[in-house]
Design a protein around this motif. Structure first.
Motif, mmCIF file in Angstrom:
data_model
loop_
_atom_site.group_PDB
_atom_site.id
_atom_site.type_symbol
_atom_site.label_atom_id
_atom_site.label_comp_id
_atom_site.label_asym_id
_atom_site.label_seq_id
_atom_site.Cartn_x
_atom_site.Cartn_y
_atom_site.Cartn_z
ATOM 1 N N GLU A 188 -17.854 0.533 2.294
ATOM 2 C CA GLU A 188 -16.843 0.236 3.432
ATOM 3 C C GLU A 188 -16.616 -1.090 3.471
ATOM 4 O O GLU A 188 -15.422 -1.829 3.488
ATOM 5 N N THR A 192 -13.272 -3.153 2.011
ATOM 6 C CA THR A 192 -12.523 -4.101 2.889
ATOM 7 C C THR A 192 -12.126 -5.340 2.174
ATOM 8 O O THR A 192 -10.958 -5.918 2.083
ATOM 9 N N ALA A 304 -12.387 0.984 6.162
ATOM 10 C CA ALA A 304 -11.898 -0.152 5.329
ATOM 11 C C ALA A 304 -10.416 -0.565 5.348
ATOM 12 O O ALA A 304 -10.071 -1.704 5.840
ATOM 13 N N THR A 307 -9.454 -1.268 9.111
ATOM 14 C CA THR A 307 -9.788 -2.907 9.314
ATOM 15 C C THR A 307 -8.888 -3.809 8.927
ATOM 16 O O THR A 307 -8.740 -4.817 9.557
ATOM 17 N N PHE A 308 -8.683 -3.628 7.479
ATOM 18 C CA PHE A 308 -7.809 -4.521 6.880
ATOM 19 C C PHE A 308 -6.264 -4.445 7.448
ATOM 20 O O PHE A 308 -5.748 -5.606 7.709
#
Length: 708
Positions: A188, A192, A304, A307-308
């Motif tokens: 992950e 990311t 990932a 989050t991005f």
């Protein structure tokens, strides 16, 4: 293969007890493993030995390189002889958190070292990104970028690196096919970084709008996923990678051919073609070619990407996506199955849709073995994704991102459309071409509508279609000709409560995140009145003040679970309330009382006028009006206060009578103080929503069983 563990097992490296220092055993060199660059160095060294097959005694690390009058240090050199006199490969290792510009500087540095040392090949790596070059024997030593360095004992290079099925041996011409034959699964955190660094490479620190850069990156991620899914025989190369002796324009043509599939699959989302230059496309391919998105763990790649997306959209769009613990709680609490039609009317990046899909995918495990019954297992959840899962998002780009999020999660068929979620169903169908967005057709709606923004009557033609955009006649109005009027504006979250009601089937469920003001503000009592007519209130779960702080929003909120009444029930409640209001007015002689007070007010004002005229016989009407202005205002205020007090008393009597007259039912109430993270987003290791959700599941099951 876990390179570090294998390296320890085979005696290539060792660590101290606290894993602060790494020792390369053959060279007997001890280095600080807390240095980010050293972690890359260690994995690169082990890759050369364990994957490429180079002999440990032909590898040296941290070697001096004479550069003019200066002496520099190269990270790794691989030699073609046991005496380590003929440099074969020069490797430069950099930390993972590197911008594209910094990486290019490292490439220049590595190539200059290679030329100085007489190396034949160059490998620059940050682990996140890799570039390889062949150094020609003759001057000028211009760079020749290649797909890979050769494995040990192989003299010829293959035209590509990544092939289907994992061929790792050479062909009959003794050509190096590939060191890592299939793209790899990644963690992950690594994924990311790949998302972030590739976006930064396209953004260029301001050379391109970050929004446009995100859009273009989305398109190439789609191409990468579809290339992995494309049917090809074992041993055939993937298209999403660089080829030896290829012009970047040829690579771009291959990518655009892949993208054309998306334009056919989802024309309402993939509207615009790829606008990247060939060189920019090449840059992104270098980041993604080595990873396998389809095989990477579903949860890892989902986190990932989110989050991005979360960090990007907060900065560029002011979008605040619903935190995962809240999404999971809502979806887990509802009895969604593979036969349920599920909608998110404000889907954002698709978080609720993803959890609904994951819920059904887990249910598939109860009926089919994921490996033995792979086809049946796949059909069970994929049919749900393709036919029963729907999302609406007003922003074109975010809608495409939601689609991309679903594709990353092994779907790609979810019905996500870019549309104003408050349009009528027929308008949405006409705009999107998707006839499935029909009123009275969804079993579950899970959503977090936008808070705080208002829709004005002058801006949106559809406002008159909403009852909650109309001011109802005050039931205690003394004007017999009072009419309902359009409100000047209405908040989006209020309108979505009504829109969701339209989309649901009878007894369908709505789970919605709302600001607490809807539940508590006296000015929004009319909204609560409408809710009780439209829905059976199932549950109110209060979220902590900090629930959305980590995502940048601080509004105190709750999750409201509602079940749509049958139309006859809504009509019954509406009629009961109307009768109660009339009964309260009749029992308290309301109209006659107000009429009596109106007469008393008029008589008092007439007396004021008469007294003033008696004292000042020569005064005109204007003068008399000015003389009694203060006293007249006092009379009016006294009257208004009496009427308002009476209205308050009757309103209270109405609410008490309503509690007795309307059907009584239990409501699940809970206050969650710790939902797994604090105001900064840090894990608290204590999520009360898990237990609340279990109890709520039982409560809803009981309702479905007993309240037919």
């Amino acid at each position: 293969m876990n390179l570090i563990d294998t390296g320890i097992e085979k005696g290539l490296i060792r660590f101290d007890e606290d894993r602060n220092f790494i020792t390369y055993i053959y060279q007997n060199k001890k280095r600080n493993y807390n240095n980010p660059e050293e972690k890359v160095q260690a994995e690169t060294f082990l890759t050369l030995v364990l994957i490429y097959g180079y002999l440990e005694n032909r590898i040296k690390q941290f070697i001096p390189v004479q550069m003019g009058s200066e002496i520099k240090e190269a990270d790794i050199a691989v030699y073609s002889d046991d005496e380590c006199e003929e440099t074969y490969i020069l490797v430069e290792c950099k930390k993972e958190d590197l911008t594209d510009q910094q990486f290019n500087i490292a490439v220049d540095q590595a190539y200059s070292y290679a030329v100085a040392e007489g190396a034949k090949y160059v490998w620059t790596t940050s682990r996140i990104k890799n570039q390889y070059y062949e150094v020609p024997n003759k001057k000028p030593k211009s760079r020749i970028e290649i797909p890979d360095i050769p494995q040990f004992g192989i003299n010829k290079l293959a035209p590509y690196k990544y092939v289907k099925g994992g061929i790792s041996q050479t062909d009959t011409d003794d050509i190096n096919i590939v060191a890592e034959p299939d793209p790899n699964v990644v963690s992950e955190s690594e994924l990311t970084k790949i998302f972030i660094q590739s976006h930064q490479a396209l953004w260029g620190g301001g050379q391109r709008n970050p929004s446009v850069a995100f859009d273009e990156l989305d398109k190439l991620i789609f191409c990468k996923i579809w290339d992995e899914k494309h049917p090809r025989k074992t041993g055939e190369p993937y298209d999403f990678q660089i080829f030896r002796d290829e012009d970047p324009e040829d690579l771009l043509k291959r990518i655009k051919k892949i993208y054309a599939v998306g334009e056919k699959e989802a024309p309402e989302v993939f509207k615009d073609g790829i606008t990247l230059s060939a060189q920019e496309a090449l840059t992104i391919v270098k980041y993604f070619q080595r990873i396998n998105l389809n095989k990477t763990d579903l949860d890892s790649k989902g986190k990932a990407f989110e989050t991005f997306m979360g960090s990007y959209f907060r900065g560029d769009f002011g979008q605040y996506f619903t935190p995962r613990p809240i999404v999971k709680f809502i979806v887990d609490s509802l009895p969604i199955t593979h036969k349920s039609r599920v909608l998110d009317t404000s889907c954002g990046s698709g978080g609720f849709l993803l959890y609904a899909l994951d819920k059904v995918r887990e249910q598939a495990n109860e009926f089919y073995d994921p490996i033995k019954d792979e086809k049946d297992h796949y059909k069970y959840w994929h049919d749900f994704a393709e036919k029963n899962l729907f999302g609406i998002e007003i922003n074109d780009q975010i809608a495409r991102t939601a689609k991309m999020n679903m594709i990353i999660h092994d779907d790609g068929h979810t019905n996500v459309i870019a549309s104003d979620g408050l349009l009528s169903d027929t308008e949405m169908q006409a705009k999107s071409g998707n006839k499935e967005f029909k009123y009275n057709s969804f079993d579950f709606i899970v959503t977090n509508p936008p808070f705080g923004s208002s829709i004005k009557q002058t801006e949106k033609a559809y406002m008159h279609q909403y009852n909650l955009a109309i001011k109802e006649v005050d039931w205690l109005s003394t004007t017999p000709s009072g009419k309902a009027a359009l409100r000047d504006s209405q908040s989006t979250e209020v309108l979505f409560l009504e829109q969701c009601h339209k989309f649901l089937v009878e007894h369908g469920y709505l789970a919605v995140v709302i600001p607490d003001g809807i539940l508590t503000n006296s000015s929004l009592q009319y909204v609560r009145d409408n809710i009780e007519e439209m829905y059976r209130i199932v549950a109110v779960v209060s979220m902590p003040q900090t629930a959305f702080s980590a995502t940048g929003a601080g509004v105190k909120s709750s999750v409201l679970f509602l079940r749509k009444h049958k139309s006859k029930q809504s009509e019954k409640i509406s009629n009961q309330k109307a009768k109660l209001k009339e009964q309260v007015k009749t029992d308290n002689n309301y109209l006659a009382t107000v009429e009596k007070w109106e007469k008393e007010k008029a008589d008092a004002i007439k007396k004021l006028e008469a007294d003033a005229k008696a004292k000042n016989p020569k005064a005109n009407i204007k003068g008399i009006t000015e003389m009694i202005q203060a006293d007249k205002s006092a009379v009016q205020t006294e009257f208004t206060d009496k009427v308002n007090l009476l209205k308050e008393e009757l309103t209270e009597k109405y609410f008490l009578a309503k509690q007795t007259a309307l059907d009584d039912y239990p409501i699940f109430m809970a206050i969650a103080e710790d939902i797994g993270y604090d105001a900064t987003g840090r894990n608290t290791n204590n999520n009360e929503l898990i237990e609340i959700g279990k109890e709520l599941q039982k409560f809803i099951a009981h309702i479905n069983k007993t309240e037919k």
